[in-house]
Design a protein around this motif. Structure first.
Motif, PDB file in Angstrom:
ATOM      1  N   GLY B 118       0.791  -1.216   0.000  1.00 31.89           N
ATOM      2  CA  GLY B 118       0.000   0.000   0.000  1.00 31.89           C
ATOM      3  C   GLY B 118       0.821   1.263   0.000  1.00 31.89           C
ATOM      4  N   SER B 119       2.086   1.208   0.458  1.00 27.95           N
ATOM      5  CA  SER B 119       2.859   2.444   0.541  1.00 27.95           C
ATOM      6  C   SER B 119       3.752   2.638  -0.675  1.00 27.95           C
ATOM      7  N   ARG B 120       3.493   1.864  -1.719  1.00 22.60           N
ATOM      8  CA  ARG B 120       4.339   2.009  -2.898  1.00 22.60           C
ATOM      9  C   ARG B 120       4.356   3.452  -3.381  1.00 22.60           C
ATOM     10  N   GLU B 121       3.156   4.086  -3.366  1.00 24.17           N
ATOM     11  CA  GLU B 121       3.091   5.472  -3.825  1.00 24.17           C
ATOM     12  C   GLU B 121       3.636   6.423  -2.768  1.00 24.17           C
ATOM     13  N   GLN B 122       3.994   5.901  -1.618  1.00 27.41           N
ATOM     14  CA  GLN B 122       4.436   6.785  -0.543  1.00 27.41           C
ATOM     15  C   GLN B 122       5.899   6.555  -0.183  1.00 27.41           C
ATOM     16  N   ILE B 123       6.684   6.092  -1.109  1.00 25.38           N
ATOM     17  CA  ILE B 123       8.112   5.906  -0.811  1.00 25.38           C
ATOM     18  C   ILE B 123       8.775   7.271  -0.758  1.00 25.38           C
ATOM     19  N   ARG B 124       9.174   7.643   0.435  1.00 24.94           N
ATOM     20  CA  ARG B 124       9.794   8.963   0.630  1.00 24.94           C
ATOM     21  C   ARG B 124      11.170   8.833   1.283  1.00 24.94           C
ATOM     22  N   SER B 125      11.563   7.613   1.535  1.00 24.90           N
ATOM     23  CA  SER B 125      12.885   7.406   2.135  1.00 24.90           C
ATOM     24  C   SER B 125      13.476   6.129   1.553  1.00 24.90           C
ATOM     25  N   ILE B 126      14.777   6.171   1.384  1.00 24.91           N
ATOM     26  CA  ILE B 126      15.408   5.097   0.629  1.00 24.91           C
ATOM     27  C   ILE B 126      16.838   4.872   1.124  1.00 24.91           C
ATOM     28  N   ALA B 127      17.292   3.637   1.017  1.00 27.50           N
ATOM     29  CA  ALA B 127      18.703   3.333   1.329  1.00 27.50           C
ATOM     30  C   ALA B 127      19.284   2.562   0.152  1.00 27.50           C
ATOM     31  N   VAL B 128      20.466   2.959  -0.248  1.00 26.19           N
ATOM     32  CA  VAL B 128      21.141   2.247  -1.343  1.00 26.19           C
ATOM     33  C   VAL B 128      22.219   1.376  -0.706  1.00 26.19           C
ATOM     34  N   LEU B 129      22.042   0.078  -0.781  1.00 24.58           N
ATOM     35  CA  LEU B 129      23.025  -0.832  -0.186  1.00 24.58           C
ATOM     36  C   LEU B 129      24.288  -0.870  -1.043  1.00 24.58           C
ATOM     37  N   PRO B 130      25.427  -1.249  -0.464  1.00 22.23           N
ATOM     38  CA  PRO B 130      26.665  -1.323  -1.258  1.00 22.23           C
ATOM     39  C   PRO B 130      26.447  -2.194  -2.489  1.00 22.23           C
ATOM     40  N   HIS B 148      28.644   3.497  -5.990  1.00 20.50           N
ATOM     41  CA  HIS B 148      27.713   3.505  -4.853  1.00 20.50           C
ATOM     42  C   HIS B 148      27.596   4.917  -4.279  1.00 20.50           C
ATOM     43  N   GLU B 149      28.739   5.542  -4.066  1.00 23.35           N
ATOM     44  CA  GLU B 149      28.754   6.896  -3.513  1.00 23.35           C
ATOM     45  C   GLU B 149      28.060   7.881  -4.460  1.00 23.35           C
ATOM     46  N   ALA B 150      28.336   7.727  -5.763  1.00 25.81           N
ATOM     47  CA  ALA B 150      27.731   8.647  -6.739  1.00 25.81           C
ATOM     48  C   ALA B 150      26.223   8.492  -6.771  1.00 25.81           C
ATOM     49  N   LEU B 151      25.751   7.245  -6.676  1.00 26.37           N
ATOM     50  CA  LEU B 151      24.301   7.016  -6.711  1.00 26.37           C
ATOM     51  C   LEU B 151      23.629   7.655  -5.497  1.00 26.37           C
ATOM     52  N   ILE B 152      24.237   7.491  -4.344  1.00 20.50           N
ATOM     53  CA  ILE B 152      23.677   8.100  -3.125  1.00 20.50           C
ATOM     54  C   ILE B 152      23.711   9.627  -3.239  1.00 20.50           C
ATOM     55  N   ASN B 153      24.813  10.167  -3.718  1.00 22.18           N
ATOM     56  CA  ASN B 153      24.914  11.622  -3.868  1.00 22.18           C
ATOM     57  C   ASN B 153      23.855  12.144  -4.821  1.00 22.18           C
ATOM     58  N   ASN B 154      23.656  11.437  -5.917  1.00 19.80           N
ATOM     59  CA  ASN B 154      22.672  11.898  -6.904  1.00 19.80           C
ATOM     60  C   ASN B 154      21.259  11.861  -6.337  1.00 19.80           C
ATOM     61  N   ILE B 231      29.029   9.965 -16.013  1.00 17.67           N
ATOM     62  CA  ILE B 231      28.178  10.927 -15.281  1.00 17.67           C
ATOM     63  C   ILE B 231      26.730  10.746 -15.715  1.00 17.67           C
ATOM     64  N   ALA B 232      26.518  10.614 -17.032  1.00 13.73           N
ATOM     65  CA  ALA B 232      25.162  10.404 -17.546  1.00 13.73           C
ATOM     66  C   ALA B 232      24.605   9.076 -17.042  1.00 13.73           C
ATOM     67  N   LEU B 233      25.460   8.060 -16.982  1.00 10.78           N
ATOM     68  CA  LEU B 233      25.018   6.744 -16.503  1.00 10.78           C
ATOM     69  C   LEU B 233      24.544   6.832 -15.055  1.00 10.78           C
ATOM     70  N   GLN B 234      25.351   7.491 -14.210  1.00 14.77           N
ATOM     71  CA  GLN B 234      24.975   7.625 -12.790  1.00 14.77           C
ATOM     72  C   GLN B 234      23.673   8.406 -12.650  1.00 14.77           C
ATOM     73  N   ASN B 235      23.556   9.477 -13.433  1.00 10.36           N
ATOM     74  CA  ASN B 235      22.334  10.283 -13.371  1.00 10.36           C
ATOM     75  C   ASN B 235      21.124   9.508 -13.869  1.00 10.36           C
ATOM     76  N   GLU B 236      21.355   8.695 -14.888  1.00  6.61           N
ATOM     77  CA  GLU B 236      20.262   7.909 -15.456  1.00  6.61           C
ATOM     78  C   GLU B 236      19.678   6.943 -14.423  1.00  6.61           C
ATOM     79  N   VAL B 237      20.556   6.288 -13.670  1.00  9.17           N
ATOM     80  CA  VAL B 237      20.088   5.327 -12.665  1.00  9.17           C
ATOM     81  C   VAL B 237      19.310   6.070 -11.574  1.00  9.17           C
ATOM     82  N   ALA B 238      19.866   7.175 -11.101  1.00 13.72           N
ATOM     83  CA  ALA B 238      19.191   7.937 -10.033  1.00 13.72           C
ATOM     84  C   ALA B 238      17.841   8.450 -10.514  1.00 13.72           C
TER      85      ALA B 238
END
Lengths: 57, 609
Positions: B118-130, B148-154, B231-238
């Protein structure tokens, strides 16, 4: 903090206790328990001002 | 006729018209189709909206099938209209049938998207595992960790999204814990898992999104580009993750995530290697200077290849600042820090890493706290969810004596970094300053469960025990507990990093003899020795009742410090060290003079911490 230690090591107990008074009056990593546990402060434990700080803590 | 007999008639009529049989058949077929969708569509790369559409169509088809089953019948003569009953009220039965089928459809849709996820539409917090290194070569870990660091930063650029700090996710590498447990421990709605594969110049990142509470696999996809397009790849994933969770983004956030400038692959690799050095500094005390010097070398290699690489200039500046501040380097190191950050900003005035480096410079080198706050705030406007920046703002506010604001920001940073030793340690420290020892104890207890093998945690606990009245007995228990994970000698000198230069040697907390302690310390302390080593040795010899040796080591402190003061006379830390050494040596006038000079250089009114 360092100045308090320099003063007490030099035997300038009043000056050292001035520093202690200042440190206890503001947020700092000091407390009367800290000074009580520290052997460097042994010589001033019976000093009236130290006793007063202790009573106020 | 009673209502009960009416219902009974309706049920009998459903049976006569084979509605139940058709419903069961339809349900069975629909179940099989849903299983096929769940199990194969993601693997085949079919977009998630296709599976959603099919499931909706299956739901909508159910009332149609029921209606057809009610109205028609399959007979040896073909499909014929079902004959009505000779008694009863067909109109009532038809209405009841419609109500029942609509209810079934609504219940089915709720069960699919309301009840389970039910909270699929309410995802407001996230963790990116290594991310997993799929290359089978540990030498590529620096590259994977960089992604990993770039994805979290983005993702941290998105203000509406709470993103857990990198350091808080590191403990989950191959942890074997289930997603609901990880999500609960980190306090997030969803988890991102993924992997990195690189073959020559080609890089592929795989990411999958998992709903935290239900463990439901929400989405996954592969992204692949050449290294110069990283850079585009990292941005694309984020961006894909952001779109999948339907998080609101400002036009500015979207624009930053749409960047696609090319980079020099070789320069970028050196840059990532430099970041790898910095990332692993953590609470390292021994050998930290060497690591920082290595980082300077590789950032310079990156800049030799690409002198226009703004982020490398920014990181180089940060490294110089750390060397200057933590290792008493001469003023030219501070000037190099400023030159590098100026160049970074000249190349890209919007780069958050550059503003972050400027903030470090103002905070740690020239101690202009207003400028530092301004720089960190600018960095934060682009990296809104960065716990690191929030913690840095809190550190500056602590120095300014803005205790309430500082605590507020440390608590906020701790929410984003629930398992970050640095942030949790800082939170414990400010509680110590405010003499809120119960809260400090709670934070340190939490930190102990996370990183029982980190010497700094035990050093913090000893400091807290001495501050809060636990006394030497409690401190002794803590140091004994540390022996399970490390040599307790490695904990003892760390007090000098926490409170002042002397560490905890004078309390006699260790069970070993002074000779054993001296031998261990000589062995584990890196070369070349510094003033902290000499302070430690002096105190251990005092404990061993060897005053002459103790004095010799205090004199080594004096020599070490005076050599550095010659090139950096306005260092308040060096003046403080000199004052202490002189005091122990009984050279009172020089001790007071150096101590006063230290206070003039950095009075409490200018720096509360």
């Amino acid at each position: 903090m360092v100045m308090a230690y320099i003063q007490v090591l030099c035997g300038n107990y009043d000056a050292a206790l001035d520093e202690v008074g200042l440190l206890l009056s503001i947020p700092s990593q000091t407390s009367m328990d800290w000074f009580l546990a520290d052997p460097i402060w042994g010589p001033v434990r019976n000093h009236p001002r130290f006793v007063q700080f202790l009573a106020e803590s | 006729m009673t209502q009960q007999s009416g219902l009974s008639t309706f049920v009998n009529e459903l049976g006569r018209r084979r509605v139940f049989r058709v419903a069961a058949f339809y349900g069975g077929i629909a179940f099989v189709i849903v299983q096929i969708i769940d199990g194969t569509f993601e693997v085949m790369g079919i977009p998630p909206w296709v599976s959603r559409l099919l499931i909706v169509l299956l739901g909508l088809g159910f009332p149609v099938a029921m209606g057809l089953a009610w109205a028609f019948d399959i007979t040896p003569e073909g499909i014929v209209r079902t004959k009505g009953r000779t008694t009863g009220k067909p109109g009532t039965s038809n209405k009841a049938l419609i109500a029942v089928t609509l209810f079934a459809v609504a219940f089915g849709i709720w069960g699919r998207w309301g009840g389970q996820a039910g909270s699929r539409e309410q995802i407001r917090s996230i963790a990116v595992l290594p991310l997993d290194n799929l290359m089978g070569d540990p030498n590529q870990d620096y590259f994977v960790d960089g992604m990993h660091e770039a994805l979290i930063n983005n993702l941290s650029r998105i203000g509406a999204l709470k993103v857990i700090s990198r350091t808080s996710t590191l403990g989950y590498r191959n942890s074997g814990k289930r997603m609901p447990q990880i999500a609960s421990e980190l306090g997030v709605d969803a988890i991102v898992e993924g992997s990195v594969f690189r073959d020559g110049n080609r890089v592929r990142i795989t990411a999958q999104l998992i709903h935290g509470r239900s463990d439901e696999h929400l989405w996954s996809s592969d992204y692949e580009r050449d290294l110069d397009d990283i850079i585009a790849l990292q941005n694309e994933v984020a961006t894909a993750i952001a779109e999948e969770i339907k998080i609101a983004m400002t036009p500015g956030e979207r624009a930053r995530l749409a960047e696609s400038r090319k980079i020099s692959p070789e320069a970028y690799e050196w840059y990532l290697r430099g970041n790898d050095y910095i990332r692993n500094l953590s609470f390292m005390i021994a050998g930290r200077k060497t690591v920082l010097e290595q980082a300077v070398k590789v950032y310079k290699q990156a800049l030799d290849i690409d002198p226009y690489f703004a982020a490398a200039h920014a990181r180089l500046s940060y490294t110089y600042t750390s060397l200057y501040f933590y290792h008493n380097q001469p003023p030219e190191v501070a000037r190099s820090a400023k030159t590098a950050v100026d160049r970074a900003l000249e190349l890209d005035a919007t780069l958050p890493e550059a503003h972050l480096a400027l903030g470090y410079y103002h905070n740690l080198v020239n101690r202009n706290y207003d400028e530092a706050l301004e720089a960190f705030s600018t960095a934060r406007s682009s990296l809104r969810g960065s716990s690191e920046i929030i913690a840095e703002i809190a550190h500056v506010q602590m120095r300014q004596g803005q205790w309430e604001q500082s605590l507020d920001n440390f608590q906020r940073a701790a929410e984003l970094g629930p398992r970050s030793p640095g942030i949790q340690g800082s939170l414990a420290t400010i509680y110590n300053y405010l003499r809120r020892y119960t809260e400090a104890e709670k934070v340190l207890h939490h930190l102990m469960t996370l990183t029982p093998d980190m010497p700094m945690v035990y050093a913090n606990q000893i400091a807290l025990a001495l501050l809060s009245g636990g006394g030497i007995d409690k401190a002794r228990k803590i140091i004994r507990a540390s022996a399970v994970y490390m040599d307790p000698v490695s904990v003892m000198g760390l007090g000098s990093q926490l409170i002042y230069r002397l560490g905890f040697w004078r309390y006699g907390l260790l069970d070993q003899s002074p000779e054993e302690i001296i031998q261990t310390l000589s062995h584990i302390y890196p070369q070349p020795r510094d003033q902290l080593y000499y302070f430690s040795m002096a105190q251990i010899h005092t404990q061993a009742q060897q005053p002459e040796m103790s004095a010799a080591y205090y004199d080594s402190v004096r020599v070490w410090v005076e050599n550095r003061l010659a090139g950096n006379p306005d260092s308040f830390t060096l003046q403080a060290d000199l004052g202490l050494a002189m005091a122990f040596l009984g050279r009172k006038e020089e001790a007071i003079q150096a101590g006063q000079r230290s206070k003039e250089l950095l009075p409490i009114s200018a720096c509360h911490w």
